[in-house]
Design a protein around this motif. Structure first.
Motif, PDB file in Angstrom:
ATOM      1  N   VAL A  37       0.840  -1.200   0.000  1.00 52.70           N
ATOM      2  CA  VAL A  37       0.000   0.000   0.000  1.00 52.70           C
ATOM      3  C   VAL A  37       0.873   1.248   0.000  1.00 52.70           C
ATOM      4  O   VAL A  37       0.629   2.196  -0.746  1.00 52.70           O
ATOM      5  CB  VAL A  37      -0.965  -0.001   1.213  1.00 52.70           C
ATOM      6  CG1 VAL A  37      -1.619   1.351   1.407  1.00 52.70           C
ATOM      7  CG2 VAL A  37      -2.009  -1.098   1.066  1.00 52.70           C
ATOM      8  N   GLY A  69      -5.357   1.402   5.111  1.00 53.28           N
ATOM      9  CA  GLY A  69      -5.061   1.794   3.743  1.00 53.28           C
ATOM     10  C   GLY A  69      -4.778   3.283   3.651  1.00 53.28           C
ATOM     11  O   GLY A  69      -4.601   3.964   4.661  1.00 53.28           O
ATOM     12  N   PHE A  83      -6.269   2.906  -1.693  1.00 54.39           N
ATOM     13  CA  PHE A  83      -5.325   1.795  -1.708  1.00 54.39           C
ATOM     14  C   PHE A  83      -5.560   0.960  -0.461  1.00 54.39           C
ATOM     15  O   PHE A  83      -5.393   1.444   0.653  1.00 54.39           O
ATOM     16  CB  PHE A  83      -3.885   2.332  -1.727  1.00 54.39           C
ATOM     17  CG  PHE A  83      -3.624   3.255  -2.876  1.00 54.39           C
ATOM     18  CD1 PHE A  83      -3.160   2.767  -4.084  1.00 54.39           C
ATOM     19  CD2 PHE A  83      -3.871   4.618  -2.762  1.00 54.39           C
ATOM     20  CE1 PHE A  83      -2.939   3.620  -5.146  1.00 54.39           C
ATOM     21  CE2 PHE A  83      -3.650   5.477  -3.815  1.00 54.39           C
ATOM     22  CZ  PHE A  83      -3.180   4.974  -5.017  1.00 54.39           C
ATOM     23  N   THR A  90      -2.237  -5.189  -3.113  1.00 60.68           N
ATOM     24  CA  THR A  90      -2.879  -3.902  -2.868  1.00 60.68           C
ATOM     25  C   THR A  90      -3.947  -3.693  -3.923  1.00 60.68           C
ATOM     26  O   THR A  90      -3.672  -3.792  -5.124  1.00 60.68           O
ATOM     27  CB  THR A  90      -1.861  -2.745  -2.920  1.00 60.68           C
ATOM     28  OG1 THR A  90      -0.910  -2.930  -1.872  1.00 60.68           O
ATOM     29  CG2 THR A  90      -2.541  -1.402  -2.761  1.00 60.68           C
TER      30      THR A  90
END
Length: 116
Positions: A37, A69, A83, A90
């Motif tokens: 991420v 995220g 993300f 991801t």
């Protein structure tokens, strides 16, 4: 004349949905990558900050995403990308303000693809 201006103002506001409303409508582009991420979101942040759109550079920022995220968001919430970590990869979801020109959407998608 005032009536026409008021109607134009309402029409412009109607195109401005909140980020959660845009998420509820689903992403305009989605993909996944084996990168973390942090890696992919920072890559997109720098790509958007360095990208020239119609001769201008627009600001972008990164912020934590509720529940984990990250989100990269352009100035004015014109577009943003979420993300999220998902099963060793991801997941990337890209959202746009309605009425945005296709060339701008395509440029932002190209930048995201370059980071995958």
């Amino acid at each position: 004349m005032r009536f026409k201006l008021a109607m134009l103002g309402l029409a412009l506001l109607a195109g401005c949905a909140s980020m959660n409303e845009k998420r509820a409508n689903g992403p305009a582009f989605s993909a996944s990558t084996p990168k973390s991420v942090e890696q992919v979101s920072e890559c997109v942040l720098f790509a958007w900050q360095n990208q020239s759109l119609a001769g201008a550079h627009y600001g972008a920022a990164i912020q934590p995403l509720a529940g984990g995220g990250r989100t990269v968001i352009s100035a004015g919430e014109i577009e943003f990308a979420d993300f999220n970590a998902a099963a060793g990869a991801t997941k990337v979801s890209l959202y746009f303000q309605s009425g945005l020109m296709e060339w701008r959407k395509n440029r932002r998608i190209e930048a995201v693809k370059g980071c995958l």
